[in-house]
Structure formats: C-alpha cells, structure tokens
Write an enzyme that holds these catalytic residues in place. Structure first.
Site, PDB file in Angstrom:
ATOM      1  N   GLU A 103      -4.388   1.804   8.752  1.00  0.00           N
ATOM      2  CA  GLU A 103      -4.059   2.475   7.500  1.00  0.00           C
ATOM      3  C   GLU A 103      -3.073   1.617   6.726  1.00  0.00           C
ATOM      4  O   GLU A 103      -2.324   0.832   7.321  1.00  0.00           O
ATOM      5  CB  GLU A 103      -3.465   3.862   7.797  1.00  0.00           C
ATOM      6  CG  GLU A 103      -3.102   4.699   6.595  1.00  0.00           C
ATOM      7  CD  GLU A 103      -4.266   4.903   5.649  1.00  0.00           C
ATOM      8  OE1 GLU A 103      -4.240   4.247   4.585  1.00  0.00           O
ATOM      9  OE2 GLU A 103      -5.191   5.676   5.967  1.00  0.00           O
ATOM     10  N   ASN A 130      -4.821  -4.344   5.935  1.00  0.00           N
ATOM     11  CA  ASN A 130      -6.115  -4.296   5.281  1.00  0.00           C
ATOM     12  C   ASN A 130      -7.218  -4.360   6.339  1.00  0.00           C
ATOM     13  O   ASN A 130      -7.272  -5.303   7.132  1.00  0.00           O
ATOM     14  CB  ASN A 130      -6.228  -5.477   4.313  1.00  0.00           C
ATOM     15  CG  ASN A 130      -7.540  -5.518   3.570  1.00  0.00           C
ATOM     16  OD1 ASN A 130      -8.106  -4.484   3.224  1.00  0.00           O
ATOM     17  ND2 ASN A 130      -8.017  -6.729   3.314  1.00  0.00           N
ATOM     18  N   ASP A 153     -12.385   5.852   0.645  1.00  0.00           N
ATOM     19  CA  ASP A 153     -12.304   5.996  -0.806  1.00  0.00           C
ATOM     20  C   ASP A 153     -13.665   5.666  -1.411  1.00  0.00           C
ATOM     21  O   ASP A 153     -14.187   4.569  -1.206  1.00  0.00           O
ATOM     22  CB  ASP A 153     -11.234   5.044  -1.358  1.00  0.00           C
ATOM     23  CG  ASP A 153     -10.840   5.386  -2.793  1.00  0.00           C
ATOM     24  OD1 ASP A 153     -11.735   5.766  -3.583  1.00  0.00           O
ATOM     25  OD2 ASP A 153      -9.646   5.274  -3.122  1.00  0.00           O
ATOM     26  N   LYS A 157     -16.440   5.463  -9.724  1.00  0.00           N
ATOM     27  CA  LYS A 157     -16.732   4.893 -11.041  1.00  0.00           C
ATOM     28  C   LYS A 157     -17.470   3.570 -10.864  1.00  0.00           C
ATOM     29  O   LYS A 157     -17.117   2.759 -10.018  1.00  0.00           O
ATOM     30  CB  LYS A 157     -15.436   4.682 -11.820  1.00  0.00           C
ATOM     31  CG  LYS A 157     -14.725   5.979 -12.189  1.00  0.00           C
ATOM     32  CD  LYS A 157     -13.472   5.712 -13.023  1.00  0.00           C
ATOM     33  CE  LYS A 157     -12.791   7.021 -13.388  1.00  0.00           C
ATOM     34  NZ  LYS A 157     -11.556   6.790 -14.195  1.00  0.00           N
ATOM     35  N   ASP A 189     -18.524  12.362   1.702  1.00  0.00           N
ATOM     36  CA  ASP A 189     -19.007  13.504   0.924  1.00  0.00           C
ATOM     37  C   ASP A 189     -19.544  13.056  -0.437  1.00  0.00           C
ATOM     38  O   ASP A 189     -19.817  13.886  -1.301  1.00  0.00           O
ATOM     39  CB  ASP A 189     -17.907  14.549   0.736  1.00  0.00           C
ATOM     40  CG  ASP A 189     -16.674  13.993   0.043  1.00  0.00           C
ATOM     41  OD1 ASP A 189     -16.434  12.776   0.167  1.00  0.00           O
ATOM     42  OD2 ASP A 189     -15.934  14.753  -0.607  1.00  0.00           O
TER      43      ASP A 189
END
Length: 249
Positions: A103, A130, A153, A157, A189
């Site tokens: 993380e 990372n 994440d 967009k 999701d």
C-alpha cells in the site's frame, strides 16, 4: 511523521516519468496512527531502499521472505490493501500462511498495523511502495502462492485509464513472482475495468482462467469491505476473476 522506509531522500528524485496507478494523497495521521508507526512499524513494516521516487523500490534490493517471517510458509500478497480489513482478517484465519500488504497510503498502513496488533496477528508484514516495483524488484521470483488485487482504483475517466494497474505490462510482473500453480485473484465493481482485466489476462500466456463462463465465483476468503459495500450500494455488480500461473517452461 515517522517513515517506514530507509531515508535516502537526499539521493532520490520525487517524480517518475511513467504513470502510476495511484495518487498519493496527503493528510495528517491520528494520534493512534502515529503510535502505530512509532511502536508497531519496527515489527510489521519492511524497510525499502528507494530509487526514483518516495514510493519506489531500488533494483537489486530483493528480500528473502523466510528471513522476514522467520519460517518457510505459503506467501499471500495483497496489492492495494487499503486500511487492511481484508488482509488482517485473512491472516487471522490462516496462521499457516504468511501475508504481505502492499500500500502507498500511510494512514491505511497505520490502521492495518493497529488492527493486526489488536487481533494478535503476527504472520503479516507491510510494505509502503509502488506495487509494480514490488513485483519487479522486492519479491523473489516464484516466491508467492497467491496475489490479490481487490477493488483497485478504476480510473474510470477515459483520459486516466492509462493509470490502471491491470494493463498489458502487468501479467509479466505477476507471473514473475507467482510460483507455478500460484493463483492471481482480482475483484472490481467497475464493469469496463473487469472486462479489461479479463482481456489482459486472457492474452497472457502465463495464466489460465480458473472459471467457466464470463466471471468467477466470489472468493470466499474475501470479507466484505467498505469498497465492496460502496459499489453494491451504488448498484454496481461485483465481478471476480481468478487465474492460475502456468508451469514455467
């Protein structure tokens, strides 16, 4: 703020030239989280030598899991562990295995340590770095039994989709660290990201799907987290995928 990494900031640069799958947000930690760093990080957090950025991993700094955990056991790695709810629960349920949380958000790592301490979990370690660099440099080849990526994440967009973790360069990194027969588990999701994951892994020679039809069954070892509840509350379907690492040639 206490830092878990080796302090070589004088010799590194703060920026990368390639996009990463996260934005490292700031913010102060609570008093309890500060205590987590000062008291718990020496046990839970793996120090990392940095390269080009504050969350990078210097090439040639590979760890030896048996030395980190003090034993030889199956290793399960979660990328993007957030506040650690899933991995702390899993580590408590599987004392026979070792767990590594990857993380970049310091507050989430602090919360993970505090919850692990309360639960008496000692088979868990954390790394602030990372994820692709962890897979490329920090973990030895064929050292991981399962690799988990739950609700990364989505970068939904169109101008940001290049930041998605599960993209064409990813399977080779995952295949490097997974042992033959090791398992890659994913969940999201966001339908378009799920389809991208399925396409990317479907094109990868090193992986075979562990499901029939379009999607896999929900992984029973994944507890319900805030991310999953949020997606369900917004009417989005949760899609699981699982792949087995093919034998090396």
């Amino acid at each position: 703020m206490p830092q878990p990494a080796v302090d070589d900031s004088a010799s590194v640069q703060p920026f990368r030239t390639e996009p990463v799958s996260f934005v490292r947000r700031g913010g102060r930690m609570t008093d309890g989280q500060e205590r987590g760093w000062s008291e718990l990080a020496p046990f839970y957090v793996i120090p990392v030598e940095r390269d080009a950025a504050v969350t990078s991993v210097r090439p040639g700094t590979e760890i030896v899991p048996e030395q980190i955990y003090g034993r030889s056991a199956p290793l399960i790695v979660e990328i993007g562990s957030g506040q650690g709810h899933a991995i702390v629960h899993a580590a408590g349920e599987r004392p026979d295995a070792d767990f590594l949380a990857v993380e970049v958000f310091v507050a989430g790592l602090a919360r993970t340590m505090l919850d692990a301490e309360r639960a008496g979990v000692s088979n868990l370690r954390l790394v602030e770095a990372n994820a692709p660099e962890v897979l490329e440099h920090l973990l030895p080849e064929a050292s991981v039994d399962e690799l988990w990526i739950f609700f990364p994440d989505p970068w939904h967009k169109s101008k940001h989709t290049k930041r998605r973790l599960v993209a064409p360069p990813f399977p080779a990194l995952a295949a490097r660290v997974l042992r033959d027969g090791g398992i890659l588990r994913l969940a999201t999701d966001w339908e378009d990201y799920a389809r991208q994951m399925r396409h990317v892994l479907g094109e990868a020679d090193d992986f075979e799907p562990m499901f029939d039809g379009d999607w896999g069954e929900r992984f029973e070892g994944r507890i319900m987290t805030a991310f999953e509840r949020k997606g369900l509350a917004k009417g989005r379907d949760i899609r699981d995928l699982a792949y087995r690492r093919s034998p090396r040639g």
